[in-house]
Design a protein around this motif. Sequence first.
Motif, PDB file in Angstrom:
ATOM      1  N   PRO A 187       8.269   9.019 -14.512  1.00 48.51           N
ATOM      2  CA  PRO A 187       8.325   9.452 -12.832  1.00 48.51           C
ATOM      3  C   PRO A 187       7.328  10.280 -12.172  1.00 48.51           C
ATOM      4  O   PRO A 187       6.945   9.875 -11.074  1.00 48.51           O
ATOM      5  CB  PRO A 187       9.667   8.711 -12.266  1.00 48.51           C
ATOM      6  N   SER A 188       7.795  11.117 -13.282  1.00 48.14           N
ATOM      7  CA  SER A 188       6.876  12.590 -12.475  1.00 48.14           C
ATOM      8  C   SER A 188       5.533  12.303 -11.989  1.00 48.14           C
ATOM      9  O   SER A 188       4.870  12.976 -11.750  1.00 48.14           O
ATOM     10  CB  SER A 188       7.565  13.877 -13.052  1.00 48.14           C
ATOM     11  N   CYS A 189       5.047  11.905 -13.246  1.00 50.07           N
ATOM     12  CA  CYS A 189       3.403  12.006 -13.293  1.00 50.07           C
ATOM     13  C   CYS A 189       3.139  10.883 -12.620  1.00 50.07           C
ATOM     14  O   CYS A 189       1.847  11.529 -11.887  1.00 50.07           O
ATOM     15  CB  CYS A 189       3.008  11.352 -14.418  1.00 50.07           C
ATOM     16  N   MET A 190       3.789  10.288 -12.493  1.00 53.91           N
ATOM     17  CA  MET A 190       3.185   9.078 -11.595  1.00 53.91           C
ATOM     18  C   MET A 190       3.017   9.386  -9.778  1.00 53.91           C
ATOM     19  O   MET A 190       2.247   8.939  -9.222  1.00 53.91           O
ATOM     20  CB  MET A 190       3.901   7.998 -11.073  1.00 53.91           C
ATOM     21  N   ASP A 191       3.778   9.738  -9.397  1.00 51.07           N
ATOM     22  CA  ASP A 191       4.621  10.687  -8.261  1.00 51.07           C
ATOM     23  C   ASP A 191       3.845  11.849  -8.238  1.00 51.07           C
ATOM     24  O   ASP A 191       3.211  11.823  -6.737  1.00 51.07           O
ATOM     25  CB  ASP A 191       6.271  11.663  -7.537  1.00 51.07           C
ATOM     26  N   ILE A 192       3.093  12.392  -8.895  1.00 50.50           N
ATOM     27  CA  ILE A 192       2.089  13.875  -8.718  1.00 50.50           C
ATOM     28  C   ILE A 192       0.336  12.441  -8.820  1.00 50.50           C
ATOM     29  O   ILE A 192       0.136  13.289  -7.822  1.00 50.50           O
ATOM     30  CB  ILE A 192       2.575  14.759  -9.580  1.00 50.50           C
ATOM     31  N   THR A 193       0.386  12.139  -8.899  1.00 43.38           N
ATOM     32  CA  THR A 193      -0.865  11.210  -9.266  1.00 43.38           C
ATOM     33  C   THR A 193      -0.875  10.648  -8.522  1.00 43.38           C
ATOM     34  O   THR A 193      -2.018  10.505  -7.217  1.00 43.38           O
ATOM     35  CB  THR A 193      -0.720  10.221  -9.951  1.00 43.38           C
ATOM     36  N   ALA A 194      -0.081  10.463  -7.357  1.00 45.97           N
ATOM     37  CA  ALA A 194       0.194   9.477  -5.984  1.00 45.97           C
ATOM     38  C   ALA A 194       0.294  10.699  -4.707  1.00 45.97           C
ATOM     39  O   ALA A 194       0.041   9.879  -3.835  1.00 45.97           O
ATOM     40  CB  ALA A 194       1.264   8.385  -5.885  1.00 45.97           C
ATOM     41  N   GLY A 195       0.662  11.487  -5.376  1.00 45.74           N
ATOM     42  CA  GLY A 195       0.664  12.767  -4.218  1.00 45.74           C
ATOM     43  C   GLY A 195       2.107  13.006  -3.397  1.00 45.74           C
ATOM     44  O   GLY A 195       2.516  13.229  -2.026  1.00 45.74           O
ATOM     45  N   ARG A 196       3.012  12.346  -3.638  1.00 42.93           N
ATOM     46  CA  ARG A 196       4.471  12.508  -3.149  1.00 42.93           C
ATOM     47  C   ARG A 196       5.314  12.647  -4.555  1.00 42.93           C
ATOM     48  O   ARG A 196       6.762  12.433  -3.898  1.00 42.93           O
ATOM     49  CB  ARG A 196       4.452  10.641  -2.607  1.00 42.93           C
ATOM     50  N   ALA A 197       5.170  13.489  -5.234  1.00 40.37           N
ATOM     51  CA  ALA A 197       6.362  14.535  -5.599  1.00 40.37           C
ATOM     52  C   ALA A 197       6.653  15.200  -4.540  1.00 40.37           C
ATOM     53  O   ALA A 197       6.159  15.651  -4.222  1.00 40.37           O
ATOM     54  CB  ALA A 197       5.348  14.944  -6.740  1.00 40.37           C
ATOM     55  N   ALA A 198       8.543  14.849  -5.178  1.00 45.05           N
ATOM     56  CA  ALA A 198       9.167  15.793  -3.924  1.00 45.05           C
ATOM     57  C   ALA A 198       9.146  17.413  -4.447  1.00 45.05           C
ATOM     58  O   ALA A 198       9.347  18.599  -3.413  1.00 45.05           O
ATOM     59  CB  ALA A 198      11.046  15.884  -3.831  1.00 45.05           C
ATOM     60  N   ASP A 199       8.821  17.682  -6.004  1.00 51.63           N
ATOM     61  CA  ASP A 199       8.948  19.413  -6.423  1.00 51.63           C
ATOM     62  C   ASP A 199       7.337  19.683  -6.504  1.00 51.63           C
ATOM     63  O   ASP A 199       7.325  20.644  -7.087  1.00 51.63           O
ATOM     64  CB  ASP A 199       9.875  19.147  -7.850  1.00 51.63           C
ATOM     65  N   VAL A 200       6.546  19.031  -5.975  1.00 54.11           N
ATOM     66  CA  VAL A 200       5.102  19.263  -6.293  1.00 54.11           C
ATOM     67  C   VAL A 200       4.366  19.524  -4.447  1.00 54.11           C
ATOM     68  O   VAL A 200       4.344  18.607  -4.230  1.00 54.11           O
ATOM     69  CB  VAL A 200       4.486  18.383  -7.079  1.00 54.11           C
ATOM     70  N   PHE A 201       4.233  20.626  -4.217  1.00 56.91           N
ATOM     71  CA  PHE A 201       3.655  20.650  -2.897  1.00 56.91           C
ATOM     72  C   PHE A 201       2.666  21.143  -2.745  1.00 56.91           C
ATOM     73  O   PHE A 201       1.870  22.840  -3.567  1.00 56.91           O
ATOM     74  CB  PHE A 201       5.074  21.407  -2.225  1.00 56.91           C
ATOM     75  N   GLU A 202       1.071  20.163  -1.989  1.00 54.24           N
ATOM     76  CA  GLU A 202      -0.029  20.953  -2.060  1.00 54.24           C
ATOM     77  C   GLU A 202      -0.490  20.946  -0.299  1.00 54.24           C
ATOM     78  O   GLU A 202      -0.038  20.371   0.132  1.00 54.24           O
ATOM     79  CB  GLU A 202      -0.911  19.644  -2.068  1.00 54.24           C
ATOM     80  N   ILE A 203      -0.919  22.389  -0.849  1.00 54.65           N
ATOM     81  CA  ILE A 203      -0.901  23.368   0.476  1.00 54.65           C
ATOM     82  C   ILE A 203      -2.508  23.700   0.942  1.00 54.65           C
ATOM     83  O   ILE A 203      -2.404  23.622   0.577  1.00 54.65           O
ATOM     84  CB  ILE A 203      -0.354  23.832   1.151  1.00 54.65           C
ATOM     85  N   ASP A 204      -2.502  22.854   2.149  1.00 50.63           N
ATOM     86  CA  ASP A 204      -4.447  23.496   2.884  1.00 50.63           C
ATOM     87  C   ASP A 204      -4.024  24.921   3.304  1.00 50.63           C
ATOM     88  O   ASP A 204      -3.581  24.877   4.434  1.00 50.63           O
ATOM     89  CB  ASP A 204      -4.185  22.335   3.476  1.00 50.63           C
ATOM     90  N   GLY A 205      -4.548  25.745   2.441  1.00 54.66           N
ATOM     91  CA  GLY A 205      -4.607  27.064   2.432  1.00 54.66           C
ATOM     92  C   GLY A 205      -5.045  27.169   4.514  1.00 54.66           C
ATOM     93  O   GLY A 205      -4.540  27.729   5.165  1.00 54.66           O
ATOM     94  N   ALA A 206      -6.294  27.002   4.663  1.00 52.55           N
ATOM     95  CA  ALA A 206      -6.702  26.537   6.054  1.00 52.55           C
ATOM     96  C   ALA A 206      -5.624  26.374   6.618  1.00 52.55           C
ATOM     97  O   ALA A 206      -5.579  27.267   8.862  1.00 52.55           O
ATOM     98  CB  ALA A 206      -8.123  25.563   5.916  1.00 52.55           C
ATOM     99  N   SER A 207      -5.280  25.272   6.769  1.00 52.47           N
ATOM    100  CA  SER A 207      -4.216  25.096   8.405  1.00 52.47           C
ATOM    101  C   SER A 207      -3.283  25.591   8.120  1.00 52.47           C
ATOM    102  O   SER A 207      -2.018  25.185   8.833  1.00 52.47           O
ATOM    103  CB  SER A 207      -4.051  23.489   8.259  1.00 52.47           C
ATOM    104  N   ASN A 208      -2.331  26.277   7.227  1.00 53.18           N
ATOM    105  CA  ASN A 208      -1.066  26.355   7.014  1.00 53.18           C
ATOM    106  C   ASN A 208      -0.892  28.227   6.392  1.00 53.18           C
ATOM    107  O   ASN A 208      -0.825  28.969   5.604  1.00 53.18           O
ATOM    108  CB  ASN A 208       0.088  25.847   6.023  1.00 53.18           C
ATOM    109  N   ASN A 209      -2.088  29.060   6.975  1.00 54.35           N
ATOM    110  CA  ASN A 209      -2.630  29.992   6.945  1.00 54.35           C
ATOM    111  C   ASN A 209      -1.619  31.754   7.842  1.00 54.35           C
ATOM    112  O   ASN A 209      -2.087  32.945   7.556  1.00 54.35           O
ATOM    113  CB  ASN A 209      -4.061  30.880   6.949  1.00 54.35           C
TER     114      ASN A 209
END
Length: 600
Positions: free
Chosen positions: A77-99
């Motif tokens: 479940p952890s690998c599949m959630d990260i691959t799909a971009g919905r993992a609750a414990d992995v946060f992908e942040i765009d530095g350009a818009s969250n600066n």
Amino acid sequence: MGYLVLARKYRPQTFDDVVGQPHVTQTLKNAIKAGRVAHAILFAGPRGTGKTTIARILAKAMNCEAGPTETPCNHCPSCMDITAGRAADVFEIDGASNNSVEQVRELRENCRYMPAHSRFRIYIIDEVHMLSIAAFNALLKILEEPPAHVMFFFATTESHKIPITILSRCQRHDLRRIDAAEVVAHMEALCREESMAVSTDKLWTIARESGGSMRDALSLLDQVMVSSDGHLADDSQIMALLGCVDRGALFDLSAAVLARDMARTLSIIDAAFKNGQDMKRFYADLMLHFRHLMLVKMGVGADILTDVSPSEMDIMAAQTHGVSTALLDQILTLLMGADTAMRHASQPRLVLEMVFFKIFQVVPALPIDDLITRIDALLKDPRCRTALAETEAGAGISDPAVGEPTAPYGYGNSPAGPAASSIMPGEPPAGNEPPASQPGPPSSAPHASVPPESSDMSLADIRSADVPPTDGPWGESPWENVLSCLRKTKPGLAVALSKALDTAVSPAEICVTLPGTAYIRNLVNKQMPLLRDTCRQTGGGRKIEICFTHEAPGENEKIAALQKADDVRQKLMNHPLVADAMDIFSGELETIIPEEEKTG
């Protein structure tokens, strides 16, 4: 789900799937295996080389149920959630818009909470260099000493914009541009998966346009695929679709230039212009093409020419066969010299044509070894020696190769007459009787001596003969000692006095003849007291008077002699052999030895 582009559909899911970055992936795999993964990692490199992809794979490797492991399973479940971009414990942040600093403070507060389902709470910040200075400062403390369950993965294309305080807290991995051959191999595998027939030459064209970015290459391949219905179009259509320069036109142009076919060269330039080709882009690719030809001619391997296909290497080798490296260097030098004019030109086509006009006017250069061999063969030819002697007879030049003395000047670097080589100090010249009496030095100058020659000496005699010291520590003639002192105290006056036409030295005085110009006359008259003092000081304590006469006896004859010497020097420098020797060895004609001095 809608259509997924190739870059997303075939995104690497393990470290082994990443193309062209083994130095990074192997390091991370070893760190995971040894349990020494840093809590803050920075991935830096050009666009489309796998920074964010590697960060995601590392997040899966750290949170995989079978891990931490260097080969995530991609099924838990952890690998599949990260691959799909919905993992609750992995946060992908765009530095350009969250600066902003407020958003970083919120991130810092959330770091205190434990992960919901996974082993680590991971923050992936893309384009981290876009954060403000205040945001970076707010991130410093938590980045240096985060909780044990928090990890930071940063990605950036401009690492030089990140403060050094942030860089010092991260483990940095630099990703490189992907070689064109690796891009082509990866695209060939994807085309087989997509059941699309694509020639290797077309893939090389796409790989060159990608500039080492795999994402750009797959985007261009996607564009080319959708333009056809299962079978790709020809090369010209692909060139028009991608907006790049036709490689065939570059090879045709280089073949025409090396064959010195001006009409064909202008025709190719005209065709490129009519086809709507950007002439500045065409010129840039042309310079790169001739650079490749130069490297192929020099025997450089494919490890440097990474953006040239093997078939193109064979064509370049055939084109450069029989062409000298010097000619390719001349062409490339002229192209590089006009680069600035091309970039700022309002009529780029005109600049390009003018460059080739210059290229076709250049005579192909010969290697130095060939040129020396030809000169030696020319000198050994009896007819050439006879013609050379007849040509030089009117100019008064003696050619060492011909060996016939003709006039008072010859080749050489310094006077080598008997006066300079065989006369010892204090000895009279050979063949001359010693004078009946020699005046002894005055008692007031114990270190001075008088030369055994006549009491009056010309400037040429003083400078060519080895005269015993007359004035103390310098060991030079009195007049040279005066000039040496003046060069330190009055350089301008020394320069004026160095133009003396004649100088006579006696035990009592020094007589100098100067050109009768108003400037020199005024300068000398103003500095006469200084000149007298200098003469007394450099004459070993003797009272020496200096006299200046502006009526130089025989001045016209001396000027005529100097003019004649200049004419002979100019004729000598214009001689083909001398000009070739000076060009080959980058030398200068220093001295012309009078014939009597050379043969005496």
